[in-house]
Structure formats: structure tokens, C-alpha cells
Write an enzyme that holds these catalytic residues in place. Structure first.
Site, PDB file in Angstrom:
ATOM      1  N   ASP A 102       0.835  -1.202   0.000  1.00 43.70           N
ATOM      2  CA  ASP A 102       0.000   0.000   0.000  1.00 43.70           C
ATOM      3  C   ASP A 102       0.871   1.254   0.000  1.00 43.70           C
ATOM      4  OD1 ASP A 102      -2.050  -1.769   0.449  1.00 43.70           O
ATOM      5  OD2 ASP A 102      -2.157  -1.351   2.601  1.00 43.70           O
TER       6      ASP A 102
HETATM    7  N1  URA Z   1      -1.222  -5.892   3.908  1.00 37.85           N
HETATM    8  C1  URA Z   1      -1.666  -4.630   3.916  1.00 37.85           C
HETATM    9  O1  URA Z   1      -2.673  -4.338   4.528  1.00 37.85           O
HETATM   10  N2  URA Z   1      -0.966  -3.703   3.245  1.00 37.85           N
HETATM   11  C2  URA Z   1       0.172  -3.973   2.581  1.00 37.85           C
HETATM   12  O2  URA Z   1       0.777  -3.071   1.999  1.00 37.85           O
HETATM   13  C3  URA Z   1       0.627  -5.287   2.593  1.00 37.85           C
HETATM   14  C4  URA Z   1      -0.092  -6.233   3.250  1.00 37.85           C
END
Ligand code: URA
Length: 235
Positions: A102
Site C-alpha cells: 500500500d
Molecule cells: N497488507 C496490507 O494491509 N498492506 C500492505 O501493503 C501489505 C499487506
């Protein structure tokens, strides 16, 4: 592969550009001897403007992804590809991130131009573990480890429960979570399902490969031992 095509595929320019570079004597061996387009030379013996040629196809590298960059090519804001040399964005075969993190997640992000390797890492069958370090908005309840390990946790709008995951509590609002899947916003949604909220999230390992001393925002090419580590269980 012909030298012109090889060098053009690495993003140094069109075949026409690379032919001109040969003509200008910019492509040499390590002793400065000018190379010609039909020479047969090992990759590691090619220099362009005295610099070694970028790594050959079959490249895999890791980035310590900072905050506020997106794992996308299209996002109008800063994207992870902006953190790599511009030439890496015009290579053939294309260099892509292995899965995504993310925008607000930091840490270990792999890139490769090897489609088979990419598939091997992200395939659920391969069971490559990913370790995340999370800080939380509220204290852990105490039953999260059992719930995450159960293999029964069903996230909102999903049909399949999550595979078992391992929670290691480091403090009241601080934990490591090891998962083998890569579902959308998985870690945030897992804690969300327990009524909590992830404040910071960092991926610290993929398989047995860790970030080591790699500073935030920096990247480096992996060697073959490090590639094997990805498939060798937890760090
Ligand atoms: N899980 C999440 O919530 N975000 C990420 O970036 C990776 C795994």
C-alpha cells in the site's frame, strides 16, 4: 542476441540510438577498446561511457519502499518506479514489482523482469511467507494470535477464509504478523476484523530474505544466494 538489440533492450535507447553509440565509440571493453555491433562479448565485459552495462535480463532487485509512493505505473503522484534508474523503466522484458505494498506501507518490495520467478513468489501454492511489523491504534485484545492461526478468519466481502497466519506480540500495540497470502490490504483488514486499526506497517521479510541495512528509499540487485533465501522459509 545481437549487441545492438541487447543494449537497446536494457533501455539505453532505440536500436538506432545504440547503433549511433557504437559508431561514436562509446561502447568499449574494460580496457577501453572500442566494440563493434557484431562483436561477440560477454555481458560483463561491455562498458558504455566507461560504465558497466546494467544487469542482464533475469534481474531481481529489492527496494526499501518509503511512505507515500504507490506501487503503480499510472498514479499521477510518486510511484515506486520513480525510485529506480529511469533506464530500468524502459527495459524489455519489463521490470515489475512482485505484488504490491500500500501507499502507506514501507519496507521490502521486490522487482523482477522474470515472469516465471514473479509467479513462483506470489503463487499461493509456493507459500512464500511475508513478515509485517505493525503498530496499532489500540491494545491487542489477546485472542488475535489464535484467530489468525485458525484458518477460519473470513474478511469482509471475501468467500474464502484466510490461510493460517502467525502473530508474534512485541508489545501491547506492536506485533509481527507472518502471512503466506497476498490479499488486498490483507494485514490492515486482519487487524480491522479484530476492531483494531494499523497505524504503521512495514514489510520486513519475504521468505528468508530481510531488508538488512538497506536504507529507506534505496534499492539493490539481489545475488543468487539472496534469491534462494526468498524460498527458504522464515528469516
Ligand atoms: N497488507 C496490507 O494491509 N498492506 C500492505 O501493503 C501489505 C499487506
Amino acid at each position: 542476441m545481437k549487441l545492438v538489440k541487447l543494449i537497446a533492450n536494457l533501455g539505453y535507447g532505440s536500436r538506432k540510438d545504440v547503433s549511433q553509440m557504437f559508431r561514436a565509440g562509446r561502447i568499449t571493453d574494460p580496457d577501453g577498446e572500442v566494440l563493434y555491433a557484431d562483436d561477440v562479448v560477454p555481458h560483463e565485459s561491455i562498458r558504455i561511457d566507461d560504465e558497466p552495462l546494467d544487469p542482464a535480463a533475469g534481474l531481481i532487485l529489492m527496494l526499501n519502499k518509503p511512505l507515500a509512493v504507490t506501487c503503480s505505473r499510472k498514479d499521477p503522484g510518486r510511484v515506486v518506479y520513480d525510485l529506480l534508474p529511469p533506464r530500468y523503466n524502459v527495459r524489455t522484458p519489463v521490470l515489475s514489482s512482485v505484488g504490491r505494498l500500500d501507499r502507506d506501507t514501507t519496507g521490502l518490495l521486490l522487482f523482477t523482469d522474470d515472469g516465471a520467478l514473479l509467479h513462483r513468489i506470489i503463487s499461493p501454492k509456493a507459500q512464500v511467507s511475508k513478515v509485517y511489523e505493525a503498530t496499532l491504534a489500540q491494545d491487542l485484545r489477546g485472542d488475535e494470535a489464535e484467530l489468525f492461526a485458525s484458518g477460519t478468519l473470513l474478511l469482509e466481502s471475501e468467500k474464502e477464509p484466510l490461510a493460517p497466519a502467525i502473530l508474534e506480540v512485541l508489545g501491547p500495540r506492536h506485533a509481527l504478523l507472518t502471512v503466506t497470502e497476498g490479499r488486498y490490504h490483507q494485514v490492515r483488514r486482519m487487524f480491522g476484523a479484530t476492531g483494531n486499526h494499523v497505524e504503521t506497517l512495514q514489510r520486513i521479510a519475504v521468505g528468508g530474505l530481510t531488508l538488512g541495512e538497506l536504507p529507506l528509499g534505496e534499492w539493490r540487485v539481489l545475488n543468487t544466494d539472496e534469491i534462494s533465501l526468498i524460498f527458504s522459509g522464515n528469516p
